[in-house]
Design a protein around this motif. Sequence first.
Motif, mmCIF file in Angstrom:
data_model
loop_
_atom_site.group_PDB
_atom_site.id
_atom_site.type_symbol
_atom_site.label_atom_id
_atom_site.label_comp_id
_atom_site.label_asym_id
_atom_site.label_seq_id
_atom_site.Cartn_x
_atom_site.Cartn_y
_atom_site.Cartn_z
ATOM 1 N N THR A 14 0.843 -1.180 0.000
ATOM 2 C CA THR A 14 0.000 0.000 0.000
ATOM 3 C C THR A 14 0.887 1.241 0.000
ATOM 4 O O THR A 14 2.071 1.162 0.318
ATOM 5 C CB THR A 14 -0.923 0.017 1.231
ATOM 6 O OG1 THR A 14 -0.119 0.151 2.408
ATOM 7 C CG2 THR A 14 -1.746 -1.253 1.310
ATOM 8 N N ALA A 15 0.316 2.374 -0.357
ATOM 9 C CA ALA A 15 1.087 3.619 -0.363
ATOM 10 C C ALA A 15 0.172 4.818 -0.196
ATOM 11 O O ALA A 15 -0.973 4.810 -0.657
ATOM 12 C CB ALA A 15 1.860 3.751 -1.673
ATOM 13 N N VAL A 16 0.695 5.828 0.474
ATOM 14 C CA VAL A 16 0.049 7.130 0.554
ATOM 15 C C VAL A 16 1.122 8.182 0.307
ATOM 16 O O VAL A 16 2.289 7.983 0.636
ATOM 17 C CB VAL A 16 -0.640 7.392 1.926
ATOM 18 C CG1 VAL A 16 -1.860 6.522 2.099
ATOM 19 C CG2 VAL A 16 0.314 7.207 3.083
ATOM 20 N N ALA A 26 -3.197 20.863 -1.221
ATOM 21 C CA ALA A 26 -2.443 19.620 -1.054
ATOM 22 C C ALA A 26 -2.960 18.626 -2.079
ATOM 23 O O ALA A 26 -4.156 18.584 -2.365
ATOM 24 C CB ALA A 26 -2.630 19.058 0.355
ATOM 25 N N ILE A 27 -2.045 17.830 -2.616
ATOM 26 C CA ILE A 27 -2.410 16.728 -3.499
ATOM 27 C C ILE A 27 -2.137 15.449 -2.720
ATOM 28 O O ILE A 27 -1.052 15.272 -2.155
ATOM 29 C CB ILE A 27 -1.592 16.741 -4.810
ATOM 30 C CG1 ILE A 27 -1.746 18.082 -5.529
ATOM 31 C CG2 ILE A 27 -1.980 15.568 -5.690
ATOM 32 C CD1 ILE A 27 -3.141 18.390 -5.989
ATOM 33 N N LEU A 28 -3.128 14.562 -2.674
ATOM 34 C CA LEU A 28 -3.005 13.293 -1.960
ATOM 35 C C LEU A 28 -3.108 12.160 -2.968
ATOM 36 O O LEU A 28 -3.950 12.205 -3.868
ATOM 37 C CB LEU A 28 -4.131 13.137 -0.936
ATOM 38 C CG LEU A 28 -4.217 14.154 0.200
ATOM 39 C CD1 LEU A 28 -4.843 15.442 -0.257
ATOM 40 C CD2 LEU A 28 -5.021 13.582 1.334
ATOM 41 N N ALA A 29 -2.271 11.160 -2.805
ATOM 42 C CA ALA A 29 -2.337 9.952 -3.630
ATOM 43 C C ALA A 29 -2.395 8.770 -2.674
ATOM 44 O O ALA A 29 -1.747 8.772 -1.620
ATOM 45 C CB ALA A 29 -1.116 9.848 -4.539
ATOM 46 N N HIS A 30 -3.167 7.745 -3.096
ATOM 47 C CA HIS A 30 -3.376 6.639 -2.162
ATOM 48 C C HIS A 30 -3.773 5.373 -2.909
ATOM 49 O O HIS A 30 -4.524 5.411 -3.873
ATOM 50 C CB HIS A 30 -4.419 7.109 -1.159
ATOM 51 C CG HIS A 30 -5.496 6.157 -0.796
ATOM 52 N ND1 HIS A 30 -5.323 5.115 0.064
ATOM 53 C CD2 HIS A 30 -6.785 6.092 -1.187
ATOM 54 C CE1 HIS A 30 -6.465 4.466 0.199
ATOM 55 N NE2 HIS A 30 -7.353 5.036 -0.549
ATOM 56 N N ARG A 35 -3.702 5.060 5.069
ATOM 57 C CA ARG A 35 -4.636 6.188 5.086
ATOM 58 C C ARG A 35 -3.945 7.531 5.283
ATOM 59 O O ARG A 35 -2.852 7.610 5.820
ATOM 60 C CB ARG A 35 -5.655 6.018 6.216
ATOM 61 C CG ARG A 35 -6.524 4.808 6.076
ATOM 62 C CD ARG A 35 -7.486 4.695 7.227
ATOM 63 N NE ARG A 35 -8.262 3.464 7.138
ATOM 64 C CZ ARG A 35 -9.032 3.013 8.102
ATOM 65 N NH1 ARG A 35 -9.162 3.688 9.230
ATOM 66 N NH2 ARG A 35 -9.705 1.876 7.948
ATOM 67 N N ILE A 36 -4.673 8.579 4.868
ATOM 68 C CA ILE A 36 -4.298 9.949 5.172
ATOM 69 C C ILE A 36 -5.463 10.582 5.928
ATOM 70 O O ILE A 36 -6.613 10.515 5.485
ATOM 71 C CB ILE A 36 -3.992 10.771 3.904
ATOM 72 C CG1 ILE A 36 -2.860 10.123 3.106
ATOM 73 C CG2 ILE A 36 -3.646 12.218 4.277
ATOM 74 C CD1 ILE A 36 -2.554 10.820 1.790
ATOM 75 N N TYR A 37 -5.132 11.171 7.085
ATOM 76 C CA TYR A 37 -6.102 11.888 7.901
ATOM 77 C C TYR A 37 -5.676 13.352 7.985
ATOM 78 O O TYR A 37 -4.498 13.667 7.860
ATOM 79 C CB TYR A 37 -6.118 11.349 9.338
ATOM 80 C CG TYR A 37 -6.683 9.977 9.525
ATOM 81 C CD1 TYR A 37 -8.015 9.806 9.886
ATOM 82 C CD2 TYR A 37 -5.884 8.847 9.402
ATOM 83 C CE1 TYR A 37 -8.533 8.536 10.105
ATOM 84 C CE2 TYR A 37 -6.394 7.580 9.608
ATOM 85 C CZ TYR A 37 -7.720 7.430 9.965
ATOM 86 O OH TYR A 37 -8.230 6.178 10.169
ATOM 87 N N LEU A 47 -9.238 11.318 4.950
ATOM 88 C CA LEU A 47 -9.344 11.903 3.617
ATOM 89 C C LEU A 47 -9.307 10.838 2.525
ATOM 90 O O LEU A 47 -9.613 11.131 1.372
ATOM 91 C CB LEU A 47 -8.220 12.917 3.392
ATOM 92 C CG LEU A 47 -8.196 14.100 4.365
ATOM 93 C CD1 LEU A 47 -7.007 15.001 4.071
ATOM 94 C CD2 LEU A 47 -9.495 14.883 4.315
ATOM 95 N N THR A 48 -8.930 9.623 2.882
ATOM 96 C CA THR A 48 -8.858 8.520 1.929
ATOM 97 C C THR A 48 -9.839 7.433 2.331
ATOM 98 O O THR A 48 -10.259 7.359 3.485
ATOM 99 C CB THR A 48 -7.433 7.936 1.869
ATOM 100 O OG1 THR A 48 -7.052 7.495 3.191
ATOM 101 C CG2 THR A 48 -6.428 8.954 1.363
#
Length: 158
Positions: A14-16, A26-30, A35-37, A47-48
């Motif tokens: 897995t990756a964030v 902000a740009i988030l990738a997942h 997870r990203i909180y 957020l994911t």
Amino acid sequence: LGERDSMLRGMGTTAVALLLRPDGTAILAHVGDSRIYRLRDGRLEALTEDHSMVARWLKEGLIDEDTARSHPQRNQIDRALGAAETVQPDLLESDLRPGDLFLLCSDGLTGMLPDEELERLAARSRDPHALVAWMIDAANQSGGMDNVTALVACLDRP
């Protein structure tokens, strides 16, 4: 390794990722169930969304939170890096505000600590090193059933 060793074929990770941009976004990738909180104004928000059957069942209302936390298939993910030749990560954009705190973590943390406990811990301090140490210690004290990875980024207050 999966390409070279048939015993490892199909395994993945897995990756964030979080990119804080100077324009205030902000740009988030997942991919997977890491997870990203974001902690904003004392409230922790995921957020994911996990890429798993159990997460899908939960979203569709087929199971409840308690069932999802203990379901025997809760760690079976349907999207991961390396499991297939290509993977499509979820990409999200979020606004940034002074005082925001971001938590990037593996399921080793979220599998041991409910979101309410993560929120309580995240609100304790603005020191990212202390927060990560407290969270990892709490996850290990709660059973530490998996590897625990956590990273905290705090945006300065004005």
